[in-house]
Structure formats: structure tokens, C-alpha cells
Design a protein around this motif. Structure first.
Motif, PDB file in Angstrom:
ATOM      1  N   VAL A   5       0.287  -1.090  -0.182  1.00 43.14           N
ATOM      2  CA  VAL A   5      -0.031   0.351   0.313  1.00 43.14           C
ATOM      3  C   VAL A   5       1.068   1.315  -0.084  1.00 43.14           C
ATOM      4  CG1 VAL A   5      -0.164  -0.022   2.607  1.00 43.14           C
ATOM      5  CG2 VAL A   5      -1.838   1.133   1.311  1.00 43.14           C
ATOM      6  N   ASP A  45       1.404  10.210  -1.188  1.00 43.85           N
ATOM      7  CA  ASP A  45       1.284  10.490  -2.663  1.00 43.85           C
ATOM      8  C   ASP A  45       2.353  10.292  -3.552  1.00 43.85           C
ATOM      9  OD1 ASP A  45      -1.469  10.845  -2.115  1.00 43.85           O
ATOM     10  OD2 ASP A  45      -2.124  12.891  -2.607  1.00 43.85           O
ATOM     11  N   LYS A 101      -2.025   7.800  -5.414  1.00 44.10           N
ATOM     12  CA  LYS A 101      -2.973   7.894  -3.696  1.00 44.10           C
ATOM     13  C   LYS A 101      -2.537   7.946  -2.924  1.00 44.10           C
ATOM     14  CE  LYS A 101      -4.208  11.905  -6.331  1.00 44.10           C
ATOM     15  NZ  LYS A 101      -3.742  13.144  -6.414  1.00 44.10           N
ATOM     16  N   GLY A 135      -2.798   4.950   0.388  1.00 44.00           N
ATOM     17  CA  GLY A 135      -3.731   4.545   0.620  1.00 44.00           C
ATOM     18  C   GLY A 135      -4.277   3.365  -1.256  1.00 44.00           C
ATOM     19  N   ASP A 136      -3.241   3.855  -2.313  1.00 45.56           N
ATOM     20  CA  ASP A 136      -3.700   2.744  -3.551  1.00 45.56           C
ATOM     21  C   ASP A 136      -2.663   1.627  -3.160  1.00 45.56           C
ATOM     22  OD1 ASP A 136      -5.335   4.318  -4.853  1.00 45.56           O
ATOM     23  OD2 ASP A 136      -3.906   5.558  -5.658  1.00 45.56           O
ATOM     24  N   TYR A 137      -2.929   0.523  -3.634  1.00 44.28           N
ATOM     25  CA  TYR A 137      -2.503  -0.911  -4.031  1.00 44.28           C
ATOM     26  C   TYR A 137      -0.921  -0.564  -4.648  1.00 44.28           C
ATOM     27  CZ  TYR A 137      -4.562  -2.309   0.298  1.00 44.28           C
ATOM     28  OH  TYR A 137      -4.858  -2.801   1.466  1.00 44.28           O
ATOM     29  N   THR A 157      -4.551   0.081  -8.054  1.00 45.34           N
ATOM     30  CA  THR A 157      -5.506  -0.311  -8.326  1.00 45.34           C
ATOM     31  C   THR A 157      -5.978   0.015  -6.786  1.00 45.34           C
ATOM     32  OG1 THR A 157      -5.589  -2.422  -6.935  1.00 45.34           O
ATOM     33  CG2 THR A 157      -5.334  -2.443  -9.436  1.00 45.34           C
ATOM     34  N   LYS A 158      -7.270  -0.487  -6.620  1.00 50.18           N
ATOM     35  CA  LYS A 158      -7.569   0.685  -4.633  1.00 50.18           C
ATOM     36  C   LYS A 158      -7.961  -0.617  -3.909  1.00 50.18           C
ATOM     37  CE  LYS A 158      -7.859   4.535  -5.886  1.00 50.18           C
ATOM     38  NZ  LYS A 158      -7.653   5.265  -4.959  1.00 50.18           N
ATOM     39  N   ASP A 159      -7.539  -2.054  -4.617  1.00 52.75           N
ATOM     40  CA  ASP A 159      -7.726  -3.222  -4.002  1.00 52.75           C
ATOM     41  C   ASP A 159      -5.919  -4.201  -3.842  1.00 52.75           C
ATOM     42  OD1 ASP A 159      -9.278  -6.049  -5.450  1.00 52.75           O
ATOM     43  OD2 ASP A 159      -9.560  -4.138  -6.372  1.00 52.75           O
TER      44      ASP A 159
END
Length: 583
Positions: free
Chosen positions: A485, A489, A498, A500-502, A514-516
Motif C-alpha cells: 500500500v 502521494d 494516491k 492508500g492505493d495498492y 488499484t484500490k484493492d
């Protein structure tokens, strides 16, 4: 002040100022990390390295600059952490070589010592990279040389050196593309600038305190070229957080039975009179096997004891620490003592795969690995690792941790797998400091490479060099993919990232954002062009991955790549959600 000669007392005071300022800026230096996932923490590594050297110099204070430099360099070499720490230790090792034998030095002698530091540090790195701490130190030294004349003072020397470092540091962004992309300067160079600043200002003001500084430096610019105000220092503590980590004492209750004993560690300074009375000899002739044999006979486990000059460092697991301490006092007095109930002990720096062995049996080949995560450690042990040194991406062990491991083993050859690019130099330095057996560093840069290497290492190989060539070929064939993660940024590899992005990555190449975590994993695997021609896929699952997510990952991979032999381990590692090895 017009100081013409620098002695050990003043040099020691300057080192203290350098350490204080490095600690004060440690967090700022850590935050210069180019990559948006947790790194080896340059500021922390350099602070730990410099602190280890300073502690050694502090124990042996002298008015002779050569002696102060010798103790500093010795402590830094053993305490070096991470690439930046190793290079820093080599810089001061070179300076020590130039100061050796001197009570005090004039400006020209000091310059020669710093030039020796440049030579030593560049020589220590197999492939020196410009735009790093090497460049900052070299250019600062060259700038200093051009500023000096016959009337120059020690103050002139260090003022010029500081200014040279300040001029060199911003240019690192233009030398290394990765720094330019991230719009930061080199963190190792920033660390060295902090030391140079602290040393100079302590020279001109013995009461220098970085937290009270009204200006950062003569040119009044900070790490990134912007003005630095008093607030930049007010918000940073000038000392490291003290105290041991919190211990859960509920793990040992009034009804518990002492099962594991006590982890007992100490530093013992041998005393001339006691050694002579007990052995009839001198401290120089004292055989540490006297202590080792006693500990083995009394049932001690995980025994490590070695002698450096007149100091014995000892580690033992025993139900009777008092008996151990009483025996040791026959030969000297304690400098430090640590006793911990092992039922409460959360972590040991070095863990042996067989903690019950009183003394390691002789082996032709022994293996030392660096790893983080209980599952990964167990897998490495199952595949033949003899000792696991705790460490990895955000925890770089010092050279002394490797040396402690070597001393536990009884082997003709010791193979070392660092498993992180930021630990390879430390491992190499440890090998240069240990001569009791043959140490071979296999420069593995990832857990995945280590896992594959362990599978092909033959512990009975007659031709070790030929076997190592085969191991290296296997390592080079492994594709190591990571998912982690983002903690800030960034813009890397043409991708907007950003917090928190993976991220799906191959080394420092980001291939998916990605977001997950599961999507990042699958996109990362899909980016391997020849994956359909590969045979094996091994996945280590991190601490932040639930069992449901791990099962889903295995299901998705099996469905997408039915011809691959897929194995999933609960690695338990920090930082990385997934570590994938494709062979």
C-alpha cells in the motif's frame, strides 16, 4: 576562533554535535524516501550507525584524535545498518585511516584524512552510484580543498566542507532520474549534510543545540532548497525515544511454570587482576572458551560469547541467570546486563532454527538468511536455513547481527542471503570483519529470490564455488513481484499514486495502481510477459491479508494460470500484502 590543530577532545565534541543534528533531522531524512512504500529509513539507519560509533568513542575518550577516530570507526563498522549506514561507516573508516597515529592534526593533515574517506567509501561499494551520499561527501571534500590556503584554520576547513555539502546536495536531484521524478534530493546525502552541519556548529559553539538553532546553515537553505525556519527544529525532538518496548506481563502469571528460562545478555569488561588470579595469564591471552564451556556444562542454550579486546559479549538462555553472572564476575565486571523472561519476550534479533542446541554441530555448509514474518522464517528454516536474522524492508540489521550469527555456527562455509538490496552492503561488510571461516554473500534482493536459492543449495557440495554459480543462475531467473500500500502521494513510472492505493511492483517498477490488493496482485502477474512459459508460482501472504482474501487470491491465480504449480504460504510479513515468486 582560529584553531590551527584539531585534537581528540574537540573532535569528539564535534562528533557529538553531528550526532545530535542527525537525530534531530532523522524523521525529515526518512521522509525523503523516493518510493511511496515503507523503506529502510535512511535517517534512522544513519542515526543508529553513527550512534553505535559515538558510543564506542565515548567509552574510550582520548585527547588523541587518532584514538577517537579509531573507536568511532570500529563502532560504526559493527553497528552499520542499511546501505547508507554502511557507506557512512566507510567514510569515517577512511577518515580514521588518515588520522591514525596522530595526537592532533593541522588543516592539510585533516584534508588528507577526508580524501582518504572519499577513497575508502568509493572502494567499499562495488558499483558506486553518483547522486548519492558518495557524491555529496566527495564534492564537499573537493570544494574544501579548493577553499584552503596556508592561513586556513580548522574552522575554515569545516565551514568550507559544510558549504560544499550544501552545494552538492541539491544537484543529486539532477543526477539521479528517480530523485528527479520524486522531486526530492538524496536522503543519504541529506543525512551527511546534517552531520557536517552539527560538527561545524559545535566546533564554533560548544553549547550548540539543534533545537535552539536560529538558522539552518550559512546559505539558509534546507534539504529541498527552500528556506528553513526555526520551526523546522522546534517540532523535532533532539533525542531518540528511550526505554524498552512494552511487555505484556500477563503472559506469565502467578500460576505459570518457567518453561523457557531467561534470555541473558551482558557486556563484561575483563579485569587484569581477576584474570591473572583465575587463569594465571593476561587479558590478551584470555580464552573465551572457558566461559562457553561453563555455560554448556550448566545446560545453557543458544550460547554466544566472543571477545573483543578486553570486552566479552555474551548471550545465553538459562533458567539460572544468577549462576551465570556469578561465574562471569570471576573474570571481570559488567558494563551492561539484560535479563528477560523468555515467556514475555516478543522478539530476538537473531533466532536459531534449533534453539535447544547447546553447541552447533559441525557442518560443511551453513546458511544465514534475513527475513521478516513468522511464516517466511519457518519456510526458510524448513528449506535448510540454519539461522534467521530478523529484518527486512523497514528493519535493516547491523553488521554485528551477522557476526553474532556467524559465531553461533560451526561450518567450513557460511552462505548469507540478505534478501533486500538495502542489506547487501551490510552483509558484505560483516564478512570483511569476520575471518574465522569462509563467508559467501549471495546478493539476493528479495524473499522470493532467497526461497528459490534455498531450494537448489546443496549443503554437501564439494565444489562450493560451482554450486554458488548455479544458485546465482537460479536467483537471476526468478521474477519477484510485490504488492504494497502507498503511504504517500507520488508520480512514478508515469502513474499517479494516491495514499492508500495498492501498488503492483517489480522491484521499484510500478506496473499497477488499484484500490484493492487482489486487483493489484492479478494485474502485476498479468504484466509478466512470459508467465505462461513459467512453471512455478509461489505466493507469500502478508499480515494485512485476511484468510478470506488469501483463499480468493489462490482461487483467482489457479483459474487464471491453470498450468502453473501454485503454492501459497502464510508469510506474515510486514509492508507487503503479497510477495510472488514466478519461476
Amino acid at each position: 576562533m582560529d584553531t590551527k590543530a584539531l585534537n581528540g577532545e574537540v573532535f569528539f565534541r564535534m562528533l557529538s554535535g553531528g550526532l545530535k543534528n542527525l537525530k534531530a533531522n532523522s524523521k525529515t531524512i526518512d521522509d525523503l524516501n523516493v518510493f511511496p512504500v515503507p523503506d529502510g529509513d535512511t535517517g534512522s539507519n544513519m542515526s543508529s550507525t553513527f550512534a553505535a560509533g559515538f558510543a564506542e568513542a565515548e567509552k574510550h575518550q582520548s585527547e588523541k584524535i587518532g584514538e577517537v577516530a579509531e573507536k568511532l570507526a570500529h563502532g560504526m563498522l559493527l553497528g552499520a545498518r542499511g546501505n547508507s549506514g554502511v557507506i557512512l561507516s566507510q567514510i569515517f573508516k577512511g577518515i580514521q585511516l588518515g588520522l591514525s597515529g596522530y595526537d592532533s592534526v593541522n588543516v592539510s593533515q585533516l584534508l588528507a584524512a577526508y580524501e582518504k574517506g572519499v577513497e575508502q567509501s568509493y572502494h567499499a561499494v562495488v558499483k558506486p552510484v553518483e547522486g548519492t551520499i558518495l557524491t555529496v561527501f566527495r564534492e564537499a571534500t573537493e570544494y574544501t580543498k579548493n577553499c584552503l590556503n596556508e592561513s586556513s584554520t580548522i574552522e575554515d576547513f569545516y565551514k568550507a566542507h559544510l558549504l560544499g555539502a550544501r552545494i552538492a546536495l541539491p544537484k543529486t536531484k539532477d543526477i539521479l532520474q528517480a530523485l528527479k521524478e520524486a522531486d526530492v534530493i538524496d536522503s543519504g546525502g541529506a543525512g551527511y549534510l546534517s552531520i557536517a552541519y552539527g560538527m561545524f556548529h559545535t566546533l564554533i559553539n560548544p553549547k550548540y543545540n539543534p533545537a535552539e538553532s536560529k538558522e539552518y546553515a550559512d546559505s539558509n537553505t534546507g534539504f529541498n532548497g527552500a528556506p528553513v525556519s526555526n520551526a523546522d527544529f522546534d517540532s523535532i525532538s533532539t533525542s531518540e525515544k528511550a526505554g524498552a518496548p512494552a511487555v505484556d506481563i500477563s503472559a506469565f502469571t502467578r500460576d505459570s511454570v518457567l518453561e523457557f528460562g531467561y534470555c541473558t545478555e551482558c557486556l563484561l569488561r575483563l579485569q587484569t587482576a581477576k584474570v591473572k588470579e583465575e587463569t594465571g595469564g593476561s587479558i590478551e591471552d584470555f580464552d573465551v572458551n572457558i566461559i562457553i564451556n561453563f555455560l554448556n556444562e550448566m545446560g545453557g542454550e543458544s550460547v554466544v560469547a566472543f571477545k573483543e579486546d578486553d570486552i566479552v559479549k555474551l548471550h545465553v538462555h538459562t533458567p539460572n541467570p544468577g549462576t551465570v553472572l556469578n561465574e562471569l564476575r570471576r573474570y571481570g565486571e559488567f558494563l551492561t546486563v539484560k535479563i528477560e523472561n523468555m515467556a514475555l519476550q516478543h522478539e530476538e534479533i537473531i533466532k536459531s532454527s534449533s534453539s535447544s542446541a547447546k553447541k552447533a554441530e559441525h557442518k560443511h555448509i551453513a546458511i544465514v538468511c534475513v527475513a521478516n514474518g513468522d511464516g517466511i522464517k519457518k519456510a526458510f528454516t524448513d528449506f535448510g536455513a540454519d539461522i534467521i536474522i530478523d529484518g527486512g524492508q523497514t528493519g535493516n540489521p547491523p553488521a554485528s547481527a551477522f557476526i553474532d550469527a556467524y559465531k553461533q555456527l560451526n561450518a567450513d562455509h557460511i552462505l548469507v542471503l540478505p534478501n533486500n538490496s538495502n542489506i547487501i552492503l551490510t552483509a558484505q561488510q560483516s564478512a570483511s570483519l569476520y575471518s574465522e571461516t569462509q563467508i559467501h554473500i549471495i546478493p539476493t534482493k528479495s524473499v522470493q529470490q532467497c526461497f528459490s536459492a534455498l531450494a537448489v543449495i546443496n549443503p554437501l557440495a564439494d565444489d562450493v564455488e560451482a554450486m554458488l554459480e548455479d544458485v546465482q543462475e537460479t536467483v537471476d531467473n526468478v521474477i519477484s513481484g510485490d504488492v504494497a500500500v502507498a503511504i504517500r502521494d507520488a508520480e512514478l513510472c508515469g502513474k499517479q499514486i494516491k495514499t492508500g492505493d495498492y501498488l503492483g511492483m517489480f522491484g521499484e517498477k510500478v506496473v499497477s495502481v488499484t484500490k484493492d490488493k487482489l486487483s493489484a496482485l492479478m494485474e502485476m502477474l498479468a504484466a509478466i510477459e512470459d508467465i505462461d512459459d513459467r512453471e512455478l508460482l509461489t505466493l507469500f501472504v502478508g499480515k494485512d491479508v485476511s484468510q478470506e482474501e488469501a483463499d480468493k487470491a489462490e482461487e483467482l491465480m489457479t483459474e487464471k494460470y491453470p498450468d502453473l504449480e501454485i503454492t501459497v504460504y502464510n508469510g506474515g510479513q510486514d509492508v507487503y500484502s503479497f510477495l510472488a515468486a514466478v519461476e
